[in-house]
Design a protein around this motif. Structure first.
Motif, PDB file in Angstrom:
ATOM      1  N   PHE A  54      12.553   1.157   0.093  1.00  0.00           N
ATOM      2  CA  PHE A  54      12.680  -0.296   0.232  1.00  0.00           C
ATOM      3  C   PHE A  54      14.081  -0.803  -0.089  1.00  0.00           C
ATOM      4  O   PHE A  54      14.344  -1.993  -0.002  1.00  0.00           O
ATOM      5  CB  PHE A  54      11.653  -0.997  -0.666  1.00  0.00           C
ATOM      6  CG  PHE A  54      10.277  -1.082  -0.078  1.00  0.00           C
ATOM      7  CD1 PHE A  54       9.727  -2.307   0.265  1.00  0.00           C
ATOM      8  CD2 PHE A  54       9.515   0.053   0.138  1.00  0.00           C
ATOM      9  CE1 PHE A  54       8.453  -2.399   0.804  1.00  0.00           C
ATOM     10  CE2 PHE A  54       8.244  -0.021   0.676  1.00  0.00           C
ATOM     11  CZ  PHE A  54       7.703  -1.249   1.020  1.00  0.00           C
ATOM     12  N   GLU A  55      14.956   0.104  -0.507  1.00  0.00           N
ATOM     13  CA  GLU A  55      16.347  -0.240  -0.830  1.00  0.00           C
ATOM     14  C   GLU A  55      16.412  -1.395  -1.837  1.00  0.00           C
ATOM     15  O   GLU A  55      17.179  -2.353  -1.678  1.00  0.00           O
ATOM     16  CB  GLU A  55      17.121  -0.612   0.441  1.00  0.00           C
ATOM     17  CG  GLU A  55      17.209   0.518   1.455  1.00  0.00           C
ATOM     18  CD  GLU A  55      17.925   0.099   2.731  1.00  0.00           C
ATOM     19  OE1 GLU A  55      17.583  -0.967   3.279  1.00  0.00           O
ATOM     20  OE2 GLU A  55      18.835   0.819   3.149  1.00  0.00           O
ATOM     21  N   LEU A  56      15.620  -1.272  -2.880  1.00  0.00           N
ATOM     22  CA  LEU A  56      15.524  -2.369  -3.833  1.00  0.00           C
ATOM     23  C   LEU A  56      16.770  -2.513  -4.711  1.00  0.00           C
ATOM     24  O   LEU A  56      17.161  -3.630  -5.054  1.00  0.00           O
ATOM     25  CB  LEU A  56      14.294  -2.177  -4.719  1.00  0.00           C
ATOM     26  CG  LEU A  56      12.954  -2.480  -4.043  1.00  0.00           C
ATOM     27  CD1 LEU A  56      11.797  -2.126  -4.960  1.00  0.00           C
ATOM     28  CD2 LEU A  56      12.887  -3.938  -3.635  1.00  0.00           C
ATOM     29  N   GLU A  57      17.372  -1.404  -5.078  1.00  0.00           N
ATOM     30  CA  GLU A  57      18.532  -1.493  -5.967  1.00  0.00           C
ATOM     31  C   GLU A  57      19.668  -2.319  -5.362  1.00  0.00           C
ATOM     32  O   GLU A  57      20.158  -3.247  -6.002  1.00  0.00           O
ATOM     33  CB  GLU A  57      19.025  -0.092  -6.342  1.00  0.00           C
ATOM     34  CG  GLU A  57      18.077   0.680  -7.257  1.00  0.00           C
ATOM     35  CD  GLU A  57      18.052   0.111  -8.664  1.00  0.00           C
ATOM     36  OE1 GLU A  57      18.765  -0.868  -8.942  1.00  0.00           O
ATOM     37  OE2 GLU A  57      17.283   0.632  -9.484  1.00  0.00           O
ATOM     38  N   ALA A  69       6.005  -3.708   5.735  1.00  0.00           N
ATOM     39  CA  ALA A  69       6.003  -4.234   4.369  1.00  0.00           C
ATOM     40  C   ALA A  69       7.424  -4.350   3.841  1.00  0.00           C
ATOM     41  O   ALA A  69       7.771  -5.330   3.161  1.00  0.00           O
ATOM     42  CB  ALA A  69       5.168  -3.330   3.465  1.00  0.00           C
ATOM     43  N   ARG A  70       8.239  -3.386   4.158  1.00  0.00           N
ATOM     44  CA  ARG A  70       9.643  -3.419   3.719  1.00  0.00           C
ATOM     45  C   ARG A  70      10.363  -4.640   4.286  1.00  0.00           C
ATOM     46  O   ARG A  70      11.079  -5.350   3.575  1.00  0.00           O
ATOM     47  CB  ARG A  70      10.329  -2.134   4.169  1.00  0.00           C
ATOM     48  CG  ARG A  70      11.813  -2.071   3.875  1.00  0.00           C
ATOM     49  CD  ARG A  70      12.359  -0.749   4.386  1.00  0.00           C
ATOM     50  NE  ARG A  70      13.799  -0.719   4.217  1.00  0.00           N
ATOM     51  CZ  ARG A  70      14.647  -0.383   5.173  1.00  0.00           C
ATOM     52  NH1 ARG A  70      14.203  -0.086   6.380  1.00  0.00           N
ATOM     53  NH2 ARG A  70      15.941  -0.349   4.945  1.00  0.00           N
ATOM     54  N   SER A 122      12.569 -10.088   3.533  1.00  0.00           N
ATOM     55  CA  SER A 122      12.592 -11.490   3.940  1.00  0.00           C
ATOM     56  C   SER A 122      12.273 -12.414   2.771  1.00  0.00           C
ATOM     57  O   SER A 122      12.904 -13.459   2.585  1.00  0.00           O
ATOM     58  CB  SER A 122      11.597 -11.710   5.080  1.00  0.00           C
ATOM     59  OG  SER A 122      11.545 -13.070   5.452  1.00  0.00           O
ATOM     60  N   ALA A 123      11.270 -12.022   1.955  1.00  0.00           N
ATOM     61  CA  ALA A 123      10.884 -12.845   0.811  1.00  0.00           C
ATOM     62  C   ALA A 123      11.985 -12.886  -0.242  1.00  0.00           C
ATOM     63  O   ALA A 123      12.283 -13.945  -0.812  1.00  0.00           O
ATOM     64  CB  ALA A 123       9.589 -12.309   0.193  1.00  0.00           C
ATOM     65  N   ASP A 158       0.865  -1.185   0.000  1.00  0.00           N
ATOM     66  CA  ASP A 158       0.000   0.000   0.000  1.00  0.00           C
ATOM     67  C   ASP A 158       0.896   1.228   0.000  1.00  0.00           C
ATOM     68  O   ASP A 158       1.500   1.570   1.017  1.00  0.00           O
ATOM     69  CB  ASP A 158      -0.911  -0.021   1.227  1.00  0.00           C
ATOM     70  CG  ASP A 158      -1.840   1.185   1.287  1.00  0.00           C
ATOM     71  OD1 ASP A 158      -1.807   2.022   0.356  1.00  0.00           O
ATOM     72  OD2 ASP A 158      -2.595   1.292   2.272  1.00  0.00           O
ATOM     73  N   SER A 159       0.989   1.882  -1.146  1.00  0.00           N
ATOM     74  CA  SER A 159       1.895   3.035  -1.258  1.00  0.00           C
ATOM     75  C   SER A 159       1.400   4.253  -0.482  1.00  0.00           C
ATOM     76  O   SER A 159       2.130   5.227  -0.328  1.00  0.00           O
ATOM     77  CB  SER A 159       2.078   3.413  -2.731  1.00  0.00           C
ATOM     78  OG  SER A 159       0.829   3.767  -3.319  1.00  0.00           O
ATOM     79  N   ALA A 160       0.166   4.189   0.029  1.00  0.00           N
ATOM     80  CA  ALA A 160      -0.382   5.307   0.804  1.00  0.00           C
ATOM     81  C   ALA A 160      -0.510   4.962   2.284  1.00  0.00           C
ATOM     82  O   ALA A 160      -1.185   5.666   3.040  1.00  0.00           O
ATOM     83  CB  ALA A 160      -1.750   5.708   0.250  1.00  0.00           C
ATOM     84  N   SER A 161       0.133   3.894   2.725  1.00  0.00           N
ATOM     85  CA  SER A 161      -0.016   3.434   4.110  1.00  0.00           C
ATOM     86  C   SER A 161       0.807   4.290   5.073  1.00  0.00           C
ATOM     87  O   SER A 161       1.601   5.150   4.672  1.00  0.00           O
ATOM     88  CB  SER A 161       0.411   1.972   4.230  1.00  0.00           C
ATOM     89  OG  SER A 161       1.796   1.841   3.951  1.00  0.00           O
ATOM     90  N   SER A 162       0.628   4.018   6.362  1.00  0.00           N
ATOM     91  CA  SER A 162       1.387   4.740   7.396  1.00  0.00           C
ATOM     92  C   SER A 162       2.857   4.330   7.350  1.00  0.00           C
ATOM     93  O   SER A 162       3.228   3.326   6.746  1.00  0.00           O
ATOM     94  CB  SER A 162       0.805   4.413   8.775  1.00  0.00           C
ATOM     95  OG  SER A 162       1.012   3.036   9.071  1.00  0.00           O
ATOM     96  N   GLU A 163       3.692   5.106   8.007  1.00  0.00           N
ATOM     97  CA  GLU A 163       5.123   4.801   8.053  1.00  0.00           C
ATOM     98  C   GLU A 163       5.372   3.443   8.713  1.00  0.00           C
ATOM     99  O   GLU A 163       6.236   2.681   8.276  1.00  0.00           O
ATOM    100  CB  GLU A 163       5.869   5.895   8.812  1.00  0.00           C
ATOM    101  CG  GLU A 163       5.929   7.230   8.082  1.00  0.00           C
ATOM    102  CD  GLU A 163       6.797   7.166   6.837  1.00  0.00           C
ATOM    103  OE1 GLU A 163       7.685   6.293   6.780  1.00  0.00           O
ATOM    104  OE2 GLU A 163       6.567   7.966   5.921  1.00  0.00           O
ATOM    105  N   ASP A 164       4.601   3.155   9.751  1.00  0.00           N
ATOM    106  CA  ASP A 164       4.785   1.871  10.451  1.00  0.00           C
ATOM    107  C   ASP A 164       4.457   0.695   9.530  1.00  0.00           C
ATOM    108  O   ASP A 164       5.206  -0.289   9.485  1.00  0.00           O
ATOM    109  CB  ASP A 164       3.898   1.817  11.707  1.00  0.00           C
ATOM    110  CG  ASP A 164       4.399   2.743  12.806  1.00  0.00           C
ATOM    111  OD1 ASP A 164       5.571   3.172  12.729  1.00  0.00           O
ATOM    112  OD2 ASP A 164       3.624   3.029  13.732  1.00  0.00           O
TER     113      ASP A 164
END
Length: 230
Positions: free
Chosen positions: A185-188, A145-146, A151-152, A134-140
């Motif tokens: 999310f530090e995807l790179e 999600a991150r 983990s996945a 959810d790109s509009a979710s809270s910071e927590d």
């Protein structure tokens, strides 16, 4: 009916006509019959000898994400189901999502706190991963999600699989952009060397959503071809 039987039928018709027709007229009629026979055989082969269309490949995917990320709504919309009766998945559900060039058998796992710890029990046999956030979710919630995505991406049963990461709810005012999600999310650095796609999405833009899945299917096909070469 075989080509031979069709030919025999036409010849018998010609014999009956010959008994009541002059020779000159008969030769002209034979030429017309030859043309008709050729056309009929071509039509017969086109209709009866084409065979069934090739089967679409099927891929088994796992779909994960926190409760409220919109997993169920997106999958239901892709299956042309009414979004009005959508209820959040509490355990898991399986949907066959059809596309023109493939069928995706998606196992969606519930995203509640007490269910996420069991996600890994359902990873076996997966050929790809869909992660919805959810790109509009809270910071927590975004931090949670991150952690789950990290983990996945590092799980032994998933780390070599193609990932489709969907930044959902882009239609909401508080939605973070794809670039913001990628950075947060530090995807790179984390997913370097892996097959992954990060795409924005919402229920209001189904064309963009289908295009995202088409890109995932391309990654799945590439992985299939690599396996064949090995």
């Amino acid at each position: 009916m075989s080509d031979l039987r069709i030919t025999e039928a036409f010849l018998y018709m010609d014999y009956l006509i010959l008994k009541t027709t002059k020779m000159d007229d008969y030769e002209e009629m034979m030429e017309m019959k030859h043309q008709d026979l050729t056309g009929s055989l071509m039509c017969f082969r086109a209709l009866c000898c084409k065979g069934p269309p090739p089967a679409r490949p099927e891929y088994d995917l796992v779909c994960i994400g926190l409760t409220g990320s919109g997993k169920t709504s997106l999958l239901s919309k892709l299956c042309s189901e009414s979004p009005e009766n959508v209820v959040s998945t509490t355990g898991f559900s399986i949907k066959a999502v059809p596309f023109q060039n493939a069928i995706l058998n998606v196992k969606e796992l519930g995203g509640a706190d007490n269910i996420r710890k069991y996600w890994s029990r359902y990873y076996q046999g997966s050929q790809g991963v869909i992660f919805v956030l959810d790109s509009a979710s809270s910071e927590d919630d975004l931090e949670t999600a991150r952690n789950e995505l990290h983990s996945a991406l590092q799980h032994p049963q998933l780390c070599t699989l193609p990932f489709l990461i969907l930044a959902n709810h882009q239609d909401k005012p508080a939605a973070r952009s794809v670039q913001e999600v990628k950075k947060y999310f530090e995807l790179e650095p984390l997913a370097r060397g892996k097959r992954w796609i990060l795409q924005p999405c919402s229920l209001d833009d189904m064309d963009a959503l289908k295009d995202s899945f088409s890109q995932l299917i391309n990654l799945l096909e590439e992985k299939d071809h690599e396996a064949v070469r090995m």
